[in-house]
Design a protein around this motif. Structure first.
Motif, PDB file in Angstrom:
ATOM      1  N   ASN A   1       4.289  -4.134  -6.415  1.00 34.53           N
ATOM      2  CA  ASN A   1       4.599  -4.510  -5.036  1.00 34.53           C
ATOM      3  C   ASN A   1       5.556  -5.707  -5.020  1.00 34.53           C
ATOM      4  O   ASN A   1       5.315  -6.715  -4.357  1.00 34.53           O
ATOM      5  CB  ASN A   1       3.318  -4.803  -4.252  1.00 34.53           C
ATOM      6  CG  ASN A   1       3.553  -4.903  -2.759  1.00 34.53           C
ATOM      7  OD1 ASN A   1       4.627  -4.604  -2.263  1.00 34.53           O
ATOM      8  ND2 ASN A   1       2.539  -5.339  -2.047  1.00 34.53           N
ATOM      9  N   LEU A   2       6.654  -5.584  -5.738  1.00 34.69           N
ATOM     10  CA  LEU A   2       7.578  -6.702  -5.919  1.00 34.69           C
ATOM     11  C   LEU A   2       8.220  -7.193  -4.634  1.00 34.69           C
ATOM     12  O   LEU A   2       8.632  -8.344  -4.555  1.00 34.69           O
ATOM     13  CB  LEU A   2       8.653  -6.324  -6.944  1.00 34.69           C
ATOM     14  CG  LEU A   2       8.122  -6.082  -8.360  1.00 34.69           C
ATOM     15  CD1 LEU A   2       9.254  -5.679  -9.288  1.00 34.69           C
ATOM     16  CD2 LEU A   2       7.396  -7.307  -8.882  1.00 34.69           C
ATOM     17  N   THR A   3       8.310  -6.362  -3.626  1.00 29.67           N
ATOM     18  CA  THR A   3       8.870  -6.795  -2.338  1.00 29.67           C
ATOM     19  C   THR A   3       7.805  -7.391  -1.427  1.00 29.67           C
ATOM     20  O   THR A   3       8.092  -7.736  -0.291  1.00 29.67           O
ATOM     21  CB  THR A   3       9.569  -5.624  -1.623  1.00 29.67           C
ATOM     22  OG1 THR A   3       8.612  -4.575  -1.425  1.00 29.67           O
ATOM     23  CG2 THR A   3      10.753  -5.112  -2.430  1.00 29.67           C
ATOM     24  N   ASP A   4       6.588  -7.506  -1.920  1.00 31.02           N
ATOM     25  CA  ASP A   4       5.460  -8.087  -1.188  1.00 31.02           C
ATOM     26  C   ASP A   4       5.210  -7.358   0.139  1.00 31.02           C
ATOM     27  O   ASP A   4       4.968  -7.974   1.176  1.00 31.02           O
ATOM     28  CB  ASP A   4       5.672  -9.580  -0.961  1.00 31.02           C
ATOM     29  CG  ASP A   4       4.368 -10.330  -0.807  1.00 31.02           C
ATOM     30  OD1 ASP A   4       3.319  -9.811  -1.236  1.00 31.02           O
ATOM     31  OD2 ASP A   4       4.391 -11.441  -0.249  1.00 31.02           O
ATOM     32  N   GLU A   5       5.284  -6.040   0.074  1.00 33.54           N
ATOM     33  CA  GLU A   5       5.059  -5.181   1.244  1.00 33.54           C
ATOM     34  C   GLU A   5       3.604  -5.270   1.691  1.00 33.54           C
ATOM     35  O   GLU A   5       2.696  -5.233   0.866  1.00 33.54           O
ATOM     36  CB  GLU A   5       5.395  -3.738   0.865  1.00 33.54           C
ATOM     37  CG  GLU A   5       5.277  -2.745   1.972  1.00 33.54           C
ATOM     38  CD  GLU A   5       6.546  -2.603   2.772  1.00 33.54           C
ATOM     39  OE1 GLU A   5       6.466  -2.054   3.875  1.00 33.54           O
ATOM     40  OE2 GLU A   5       7.610  -3.046   2.293  1.00 33.54           O
TER      41      GLU A   5
ATOM     42  N   ARG B   1       2.158  -8.836  -3.755  1.00 28.75           N
ATOM     43  CA  ARG B   1       2.858  -8.887  -5.038  1.00 28.75           C
ATOM     44  C   ARG B   1       1.900  -9.430  -6.098  1.00 28.75           C
ATOM     45  O   ARG B   1       1.189 -10.403  -5.874  1.00 28.75           O
ATOM     46  CB  ARG B   1       4.071  -9.803  -4.933  1.00 28.75           C
ATOM     47  CG  ARG B   1       4.844  -9.946  -6.219  1.00 28.75           C
ATOM     48  CD  ARG B   1       5.988 -10.946  -6.113  1.00 28.75           C
ATOM     49  NE  ARG B   1       6.855 -10.653  -4.988  1.00 28.75           N
ATOM     50  CZ  ARG B   1       7.059 -11.497  -3.971  1.00 28.75           C
ATOM     51  NH1 ARG B   1       6.462 -12.660  -3.937  1.00 28.75           N
ATOM     52  NH2 ARG B   1       7.866 -11.157  -2.990  1.00 28.75           N
TER      53      ARG B   1
ATOM     54  N   VAL C   1       7.833  -1.169  -4.722  1.00 30.71           N
ATOM     55  CA  VAL C   1       8.721  -1.325  -5.870  1.00 30.71           C
ATOM     56  C   VAL C   1       7.892  -1.943  -6.994  1.00 30.71           C
ATOM     57  O   VAL C   1       7.307  -3.015  -6.817  1.00 30.71           O
ATOM     58  CB  VAL C   1       9.923  -2.231  -5.539  1.00 30.71           C
ATOM     59  CG1 VAL C   1      10.807  -2.426  -6.772  1.00 30.71           C
ATOM     60  CG2 VAL C   1      10.721  -1.655  -4.384  1.00 30.71           C
TER      61      VAL C   1
ATOM     62  N   TYR D   1       5.400   2.851   4.150  1.00 36.08           N
ATOM     63  CA  TYR D   1       5.711   1.688   3.321  1.00 36.08           C
ATOM     64  C   TYR D   1       6.475   2.131   2.082  1.00 36.08           C
ATOM     65  O   TYR D   1       6.475   3.298   1.715  1.00 36.08           O
ATOM     66  CB  TYR D   1       4.441   0.914   2.930  1.00 36.08           C
ATOM     67  CG  TYR D   1       3.421   1.719   2.169  1.00 36.08           C
ATOM     68  CD1 TYR D   1       3.436   1.781   0.782  1.00 36.08           C
ATOM     69  CD2 TYR D   1       2.428   2.432   2.829  1.00 36.08           C
ATOM     70  CE1 TYR D   1       2.502   2.511   0.085  1.00 36.08           C
ATOM     71  CE2 TYR D   1       1.480   3.168   2.141  1.00 36.08           C
ATOM     72  CZ  TYR D   1       1.527   3.199   0.768  1.00 36.08           C
ATOM     73  OH  TYR D   1       0.596   3.930   0.075  1.00 36.08           O
ATOM     74  N   THR D   2       7.129   1.166   1.460  1.00 33.27           N
ATOM     75  CA  THR D   2       7.859   1.403   0.216  1.00 33.27           C
ATOM     76  C   THR D   2       7.381   0.397  -0.814  1.00 33.27           C
ATOM     77  O   THR D   2       7.343  -0.796  -0.542  1.00 33.27           O
ATOM     78  CB  THR D   2       9.378   1.237   0.429  1.00 33.27           C
ATOM     79  OG1 THR D   2       9.808   2.177   1.415  1.00 33.27           O
ATOM     80  CG2 THR D   2      10.144   1.467  -0.866  1.00 33.27           C
TER      81      THR D   2
ATOM     82  N   VAL E   1      10.143   3.257  -7.566  1.00 32.33           N
ATOM     83  CA  VAL E   1      10.140   3.030  -6.126  1.00 32.33           C
ATOM     84  C   VAL E   1       9.389   4.192  -5.498  1.00 32.33           C
ATOM     85  O   VAL E   1       9.687   5.354  -5.786  1.00 32.33           O
ATOM     86  CB  VAL E   1      11.569   2.963  -5.552  1.00 32.33           C
ATOM     87  CG1 VAL E   1      11.543   2.811  -4.047  1.00 32.33           C
ATOM     88  CG2 VAL E   1      12.347   1.820  -6.202  1.00 32.33           C
TER      89      VAL E   1
END
Length: 81
Positions: free
Chosen positions: A45-49, A71, A26, A23-24, A4
């Motif tokens: 970018n698993l949270t699709d930020e 993502r 993951v 931004y964050t 993260v």
């Protein structure tokens, strides 16, 4: 593995004309070994930020700001001889 990354808001270049939002990210990955075979699956970018990064200054001193990938997934299979 899993990671993260928290990135704080930052100005895009020397002129500080544009402030990029925080931004964050993951990221995570899996690896499986089966004899001579190795399989990996990586997710970024698993949270699709939605986020942006500034690039190096261009030839005329301005800074280029580009959107980064949504993502995405990569899969790799390899065989050792």
């Amino acid at each position: 593995f899993a990671s993260v990354s928290d990135v704080t808001d930052v100005y895009s270049g020397y002129s500080q004309a544009v402030k990029l939002p925080a931004y964050t990210l993951v990221n995570a990955g899996l690896k499986y070994d089966a004899g001579s075979w190795s399989f990996t699956l990586n997710g970024k970018n698993l949270t699709d930020e939605r986020y942006f990064r500034s690039n190096f200054p261009n030839l005329f001193g301005g800074t280029i700001v580009l959107p980064e990938l949504p993502r995405n997934w990569t899969f790799n299979a390899s065989y050792s001889f």
